[in-house]
Design a protein around this motif. Sequence first.
Motif, PDB file in Angstrom:
ATOM      1  N   THR A  57      -7.548  35.425  39.251  1.00  0.00           N
ATOM      2  CA  THR A  57      -7.072  36.779  38.915  1.00  0.00           C
ATOM      3  C   THR A  57      -5.780  37.079  39.663  1.00  0.00           C
ATOM      4  OG1 THR A  57      -9.374  37.408  38.804  1.00  0.00           O
ATOM      5  CG2 THR A  57      -7.804  39.193  38.762  1.00  0.00           C
TER       6      THR A  57
ATOM      7  N   LEU B 157      -2.199  38.077  38.170  1.00  0.00           N
ATOM      8  CA  LEU B 157      -1.543  39.354  38.484  1.00  0.00           C
ATOM      9  C   LEU B 157      -0.134  39.123  39.019  1.00  0.00           C
ATOM     10  CD1 LEU B 157      -4.486  41.284  40.185  1.00  0.00           C
ATOM     11  CD2 LEU B 157      -3.519  41.695  37.927  1.00  0.00           C
ATOM     12  N   ARG B 158       0.026  38.093  39.875  1.00  0.00           N
ATOM     13  CA  ARG B 158       1.369  37.793  40.421  1.00  0.00           C
ATOM     14  C   ARG B 158       2.323  37.422  39.294  1.00  0.00           C
ATOM     15  NH1 ARG B 158      -0.990  35.530  45.166  1.00  0.00           N
ATOM     16  NH2 ARG B 158      -1.066  33.470  44.239  1.00  0.00           N
TER      17      ARG B 158
ATOM     18  N   GLN C 236       2.050  38.249  36.146  1.00  0.00           N
ATOM     19  CA  GLN C 236       2.305  39.440  35.321  1.00  0.00           C
ATOM     20  C   GLN C 236       3.343  40.351  35.985  1.00  0.00           C
ATOM     21  OE1 GLN C 236      -0.760  40.763  33.098  1.00  0.00           O
ATOM     22  NE2 GLN C 236       0.085  42.754  32.584  1.00  0.00           N
ATOM     23  N   GLN C 237       3.222  40.508  37.316  1.00  0.00           N
ATOM     24  CA  GLN C 237       4.172  41.352  38.048  1.00  0.00           C
ATOM     25  C   GLN C 237       5.580  40.780  37.946  1.00  0.00           C
ATOM     26  OE1 GLN C 237       2.453  41.697  41.949  1.00  0.00           O
ATOM     27  NE2 GLN C 237       2.332  43.920  41.810  1.00  0.00           N
TER      28      GLN C 237
END
Lengths: 360, 117
Positions: free
Chosen positions: B45, B49-50, B52-53
């Motif tokens: 996850t 998330l990294r 996506q950021q």
Amino acid sequence: MSETLPIDVGAIASRIQQETQRAIQRAVKGVGYFTSPAPAVGCTPKDLVRARGPMRLYHYRPIEPELYRVPILIVMATTNRGYILDLAPGQSFVEFLLRQGYDVFMLEWEAPRPDEKHLDLADYALDFVGQAVGDVQAATGETNLTLLGYCAGGMLSCIYSAVYPDRGLKNLVVFTTPVDFTKMELFANWADKRFFDVDRMVETFGNIPPEIIYASFDMLRPAAKIAGQLRLWDNMWNDEFVKSYRMFDRWGADALALPGGYFRQVTRELLWENRLAKNELVVGGHPVDLGRITVPFLHVVAEHDHIVPRGATAPLLGLVGSAEKEEIVLKGGHVSIAAGANAVRRMWPAVDRFLARRSV
Amino acid sequence: MAEQPNLDPLGLWRDMLGQWERGLNSVANQAMGSDEFSRALHQVTSLGLRMQQSVGETMDKSLRALNLPSRGDLIAITERLGRIEEVLARIESGMRPADGEAASGPRPARTRQPPSA
């Protein structure tokens, strides 16, 4: 000692004929399954009373000429649509309540907009539920009302009732409502604070996407989807089974995004700190002491609930301060208890028995 | 006592399906309840998330360079539209007749008694 009866050739022939017919029906209706639209849901006539942010307050049109004095405000879970309680004629809790003579309102939710990512428990439990309570009182001219919450909607109803016990609440009914989050073991493990960076997730997404909510429910029963598809094929000849399967499947997949603020607070204060069960939760600056709930209270729980296990629901009855309080444990799961065959036979009449004499 | 022979050819398959489902769910639940699963889940996850950021930031810069609205700009417009919708809803609810009286005539009497009373 048991003995086997001689083989009945006629029965075997009849069975083969039946299976052949079902195989043909599976093929014919299987094609129809993929080409027909999903069955309509949530068709009981209703009027929109208020739309504000993610809240939608509906008033169902009464069908009886004489109503109980006390209206019912249903508070739906924040992760799913309200039509699970109004699936189809004959399979609708809302329709059942209307036929018994109740005046029914429902507070349900839309997905939050990106700019609503800051909404938290105080917004949902105190502001939106409080607004809906005021709207119901204004629309009916009655001060009293019954709050009826399903799952997380039950939790919001309990929080509201504990913070504002003197705002006209007459009865509180909740279904499968979690209070001890340490007993929601898989969710607690997935949100283990040693590994789970909830702030990063909220900062990245803003609102937690419905795909994550749906996947987390799905992961609780990883074999259920495949087994469900095989059972659907097996029962493709049975129109009622297929219709019911499609309605429940649609509802299960129709998860809602959660505001980041709400998700962060639930993760930190409920899953990590278990504050609701400890009577240590503070919402919008108000301490939430469930002992302040003193109105007649009913909790309906499911024996085989895989989403909110029995251990997570069990302490609620002891925490509520009501003198008249009751818990009913029914066979079934988290959803079937509210909308399945067991619901029609057992749960709905039980709620009516509890509420009828307390709604005058 | 005499037993009727089982004439359901798919009965055995249905029983097996039920057992397989229960068994797999139980094994998977045990595995998913472990520390190792939780750690692995959050590593995956966190990586997602990294990514996506970083994609979001790059996209923002590119859109700005092309003089196109970014996600943040669209969110700001959505916020303003939301406020306008809420004002319209308030105006509409002020114009609507009192609940229950619209089209359907007078409200039902609220005098119902429980069946046993």
